[in-house]
Design an enzyme around this catalytic site. Structure first.
Site, mmCIF file in Angstrom:
data_model
loop_
_atom_site.group_PDB
_atom_site.id
_atom_site.type_symbol
_atom_site.label_atom_id
_atom_site.label_comp_id
_atom_site.label_asym_id
_atom_site.label_seq_id
_atom_site.Cartn_x
_atom_site.Cartn_y
_atom_site.Cartn_z
ATOM 1 C CE LYS A 215 -7.414 -15.730 -30.310
ATOM 2 N NZ LYS A 215 -6.625 -16.812 -30.789
ATOM 3 N N GLY A 268 0.768 -8.948 -29.614
ATOM 4 C CA GLY A 268 0.562 -9.347 -31.010
ATOM 5 C C GLY A 268 0.906 -8.200 -31.937
ATOM 6 N N GLY A 273 -3.763 -4.959 -32.366
ATOM 7 C CA GLY A 273 -3.724 -4.167 -31.130
ATOM 8 C C GLY A 273 -4.598 -2.934 -31.220
ATOM 9 C CD GLU A 290 4.060 -5.062 -23.545
ATOM 10 O OE1 GLU A 290 4.959 -4.653 -24.287
ATOM 11 O OE2 GLU A 290 3.859 -4.614 -22.406
ATOM 12 C CB CYS A 324 8.299 -8.233 -30.387
ATOM 13 S SG CYS A 324 8.786 -8.904 -28.800
ATOM 14 C CD GLN A 371 5.391 -14.367 -40.004
ATOM 15 O OE1 GLN A 371 4.218 -14.008 -39.900
ATOM 16 N NE2 GLN A 371 6.399 -13.565 -39.751
ATOM 17 C CD GLU A 424 6.743 -6.677 -36.063
ATOM 18 O OE1 GLU A 424 5.503 -6.755 -36.194
ATOM 19 O OE2 GLU A 424 7.328 -6.910 -34.989
HETATM 20 P P1 NAD Z 1 -1.532 -11.275 -34.188
HETATM 21 O O1 NAD Z 1 -1.835 -9.876 -33.827
HETATM 22 O O2 NAD Z 1 -1.925 -11.756 -35.523
HETATM 23 O O3 NAD Z 1 -2.232 -12.276 -33.150
HETATM 24 C C1 NAD Z 1 -1.930 -12.284 -31.766
HETATM 25 C C2 NAD Z 1 -3.081 -12.931 -31.013
HETATM 26 O O4 NAD Z 1 -4.216 -12.077 -31.089
HETATM 27 C C3 NAD Z 1 -3.552 -14.260 -31.587
HETATM 28 O O5 NAD Z 1 -3.966 -15.088 -30.537
HETATM 29 C C4 NAD Z 1 -4.718 -13.839 -32.470
HETATM 30 O O6 NAD Z 1 -5.628 -14.893 -32.692
HETATM 31 C C5 NAD Z 1 -5.338 -12.727 -31.649
HETATM 32 N N1 NAD Z 1 -6.042 -11.692 -32.401
HETATM 33 C C6 NAD Z 1 -5.703 -11.169 -33.606
HETATM 34 N N2 NAD Z 1 -6.575 -10.209 -33.959
HETATM 35 C C7 NAD Z 1 -7.463 -10.102 -32.948
HETATM 36 C C8 NAD Z 1 -8.619 -9.284 -32.739
HETATM 37 N N3 NAD Z 1 -9.006 -8.369 -33.626
HETATM 38 N N4 NAD Z 1 -9.313 -9.443 -31.582
HETATM 39 C C9 NAD Z 1 -8.913 -10.340 -30.677
HETATM 40 N N5 NAD Z 1 -7.860 -11.164 -30.834
HETATM 41 C C10 NAD Z 1 -7.129 -11.039 -31.958
HETATM 42 O O7 NAD Z 1 0.035 -11.477 -33.935
HETATM 43 P P2 NAD Z 1 0.919 -12.766 -34.233
HETATM 44 O O8 NAD Z 1 1.135 -12.884 -35.695
HETATM 45 O O9 NAD Z 1 0.382 -13.935 -33.476
HETATM 46 O O10 NAD Z 1 2.295 -12.347 -33.511
HETATM 47 C C11 NAD Z 1 3.282 -11.586 -34.114
HETATM 48 C C12 NAD Z 1 3.219 -10.150 -33.622
HETATM 49 O O11 NAD Z 1 3.337 -10.122 -32.187
HETATM 50 C C13 NAD Z 1 4.388 -9.326 -34.131
HETATM 51 O O12 NAD Z 1 3.927 -8.070 -34.563
HETATM 52 C C14 NAD Z 1 5.291 -9.182 -32.906
HETATM 53 O O13 NAD Z 1 6.115 -8.045 -32.937
HETATM 54 C C15 NAD Z 1 4.283 -9.138 -31.815
HETATM 55 N N6 NAD Z 1 4.882 -9.477 -30.522
HETATM 56 C C16 NAD Z 1 5.078 -8.458 -29.626
HETATM 57 C C17 NAD Z 1 5.689 -8.717 -28.407
HETATM 58 C C18 NAD Z 1 5.899 -7.604 -27.410
HETATM 59 O O14 NAD Z 1 6.051 -7.892 -26.232
HETATM 60 N N7 NAD Z 1 5.920 -6.347 -27.821
HETATM 61 C C19 NAD Z 1 6.072 -10.031 -28.084
HETATM 62 C C20 NAD Z 1 5.859 -11.038 -29.024
HETATM 63 C C21 NAD Z 1 5.248 -10.743 -30.244
#
Ligand code: NAD
Length: 533
Positions: A215, A268, A273, A290, A324, A371, A424
């Protein structure tokens, strides 16, 4: 537009034969026609990929993906739901028995072909990343390169997949470990690296012999679909990789809670997470997280200041700060503070913000309205908290910026402890903090809930080595910014940045395999460990 009734031309013969959009990824793009007051309109549709076929969502629901620089709608995408996830899981279950028996080097050949297709399409895919996510074109193409690098690397893991052999406490007996796939895995990815992060997860899961329900973020489904199509073209058997686009609360949740999915690999935000970890743990699933960070870059008084400035600008404002690993705090020794600050502000004011497809532009938009709002709120909060806004801080709205989500590169002079220095922001907002010593710099650097990346600029080799020990992060750079990881090393963080998992490098094999211990007794008699011998 959201309320319009969309008709899939492929299935609706009365509205004429399908009109394919001229693009190399024809299969996943249908054309939708709908009637509106302005007449009949057509739009691209991005579909789900289940059991080797591109298909509409079972509910017929769709959502739009847009270009954050122009707000132009790029495509309408199928919004899957629990039923679609269940179909994807059926396909993944069906294909698992055969896929896990394909020798890993053969799986590697498919992955290598996918890398080669990415290479052939690097330019157009880079453009797609830029159009859908908003990073500048050099970074868009760089992201495709990262996906190529990782797939080439992980294809080679097919010829390693190392276990251990060791001795036995009993005679005529051998002991070893072998790696086996986990089973059906769920991969959930964010929008900021819409091609690279999926390639890390899918590549590692595939080489290890798992089948997948994937997804991607709803902000970047086209990039995800392009990658899936490349795997299909590279020869992946039907059902091995399935993609269900749609909302976190339907598709995401169904993946996290689905009984037959044995592991969830998530990248995410921290809040998502945390929720995923707690839901999945009730099912005793393996979960790799992550998450976000608040990465510090330290400039010591003996640093090469010109080099440090280059690093700060790239680390803080590359990808509009939406990495990130972005440099979001700069901790500058008081002896060089004025010099660093003056030059940093001067150069930040000179950054060109605009159309990310224009190679002369330094910084593109942020990835969407939500955002943008979040970042502007943080800027507002910084001012209210008493940080000094030194430059930037506003949404750009005039002229070419009339459409799209552009924010000025922003610098705050701050003291440690404010929310803008600890949370963040994930945007082009940098806090600069004055420190009096190495010890203070390390204490401030570590005093956050996250721990992904860190950096120190110093010419003192002893101090550089000490910093490697002292900085509480999964990644540390010496004389380089907090961004720029290479794919053959492990990637991941400590504290709230994750739960100990690492992606990329050989560590990624661990995420997607179970280790089985094997005992081979060739003594011809019952030998009792711990009892005899
Ligand atoms: P997000 O957590 O909003 O969403 C990430 C993904 O998870 C999306 O596909 C979203 O639809 C899904 N999702 C969200 N909540 C969920 C839930 N409760 N159950 C299942 N799926 C769910 O994050 P974002 O806004 O897409 O990305 C930005 C974040 O990602 C930032 O915090 C960034 O630091 C982090 N990030 C981390 C890394 C790493 O490797 N540490 C790499 C890239 C991005």
């Amino acid at each position: 537009m959201g309320e319009k009734k969309y008709v899939d031309v492929q299935e609706e013969s009365s509205v004429g034969s399908p009109v394919w959009v001229a693009c190399p990824w024809r299969e996943r793009i249908g054309v939708l026609r709908f009637e509106s007051e302005e007449g009949v309109m057509e739009m691209r549709e991005c579909r789900l990929f289940i059991d080797g076929k591109w298909t509409g969502a079972s509910s017929q629901d769709t959502f739009e993906t847009t270009n954050p620089a122009t707000e132009e709608v790029l495509a309408r995408c199928a919004a899957g739901n629990e039923e679609d996830v269940s179909k994807a899981v059926d396909a993944a279950v069906k294909s698992f028995a055969d896929w896990k028996r394909v020798p890993a080097p053969k799986r590697g050949e498919i992955i290598l072909r996918a890398a080669s297709l990415l290479r052939q399409r690097k330019k157009s895919l880079g453009e797609m990343v830029t159009r859908e996510m908003g990073k500048v074109i050099a970074e868009g193409e760089g992201e495709v390169q990262e996906a190529i690098d990782f797939l080439e690397y992980i294809a080679g893991e097919g010829r390693r997949m190392l276990g251990e052999t060791t001795t036995s406490e009993l005679p005529n007996k051998k002991c070893m470990t072998v790696r086996q796939p986990v089973g059906i895995v769920g991969c959930i990815t964010p929008w900021n690296f819409p091609l690279a992060v999926p390639s890390w997860k899918l590549g590692a899961a595939l080489i290890a012999g798992n089948t997948i329900v994937f997804k991607p973020s709803s902000l970047t489904p086209l990039c995800a679909a392009a990658l899936v199509e490349i795997f299909q073209e590279a020869g992946l058997p039907p059902g091995v990789l399935n993609m269900v686009t749609g909302a976190a609360q339907t598709v995401g949740q169904a993946i996290v809670e689905g009984e037959r999915i044995r592991a969830v690999s998530f990248t995410g935000g921290v809040e998502a997470g945390r929720e995923i970890y707690s839901r999945a743990s009730k099912k005793l699933k393996r979960v790799a997280l992550e998450l976000g960070s608040k990465n510090p870059l330290i400039v010591m008084d003996d640093a090469d200041i010109a080099l440090a400035l280059e690093g700060i600008l790239f680390g803080a404002f590359g990808t509009s700060g939406q990495r990130c690993t972005a440099t979001s705090r700069v901790l500058v020794h008081e002896k060089v503070y004025a010099e660093v600050m003056d030059e940093l502000v001067r150069r930040t004011r000179g950054l060109r913000v605009g159309d990310p497809l224009d190679p002369s532009v330094d910084m593109g938009p942020v990835c969407g309205r939500e955002q943008e709002l979040k970042i502007l709120n943080y800027i507002d909060m910084g001012v209210k908290e008493g940080a000094r806004l030194i430059c930037g801080g506003r949404k750009l709205t005039k002229g070419d910026y009339g459409r799209g989500f552009f924010i000025e590169p922003t610098i705050f002079e701050a003291t440690h402890g404010l929310r803008i220095t600890k949370e963040e922001i994930f945007g082009p907002v940098l806090s600069v903090i004055k420190v009096g010593s190495y010890e203070e710099a390390i204490a401030v650097a570590n005093d956050v809930d996250f721990g992904l990346s860190s950096s120190i600029y110093t010419r003192d080799i002893n101090r550089a080595y000490r910093a490697i020990d002292d900085l509480e992060t999964g990644i540390t750079y010496i004389n380089a910014p907090t961004i720029g990881a290479e794919v053959h090393l492990p990637f991941g963080g400590v504290k709230n940045t994750g739960n100990g998992a690492r992606e990329a490098g050989s560590a990624s094999i661990g995420e997607f395999t179970e280790v089985k211990a094997v005992f081979i007794d060739y003594s011809g008699r019952l030998q009792k460990a711990q009892i005899e011998g």
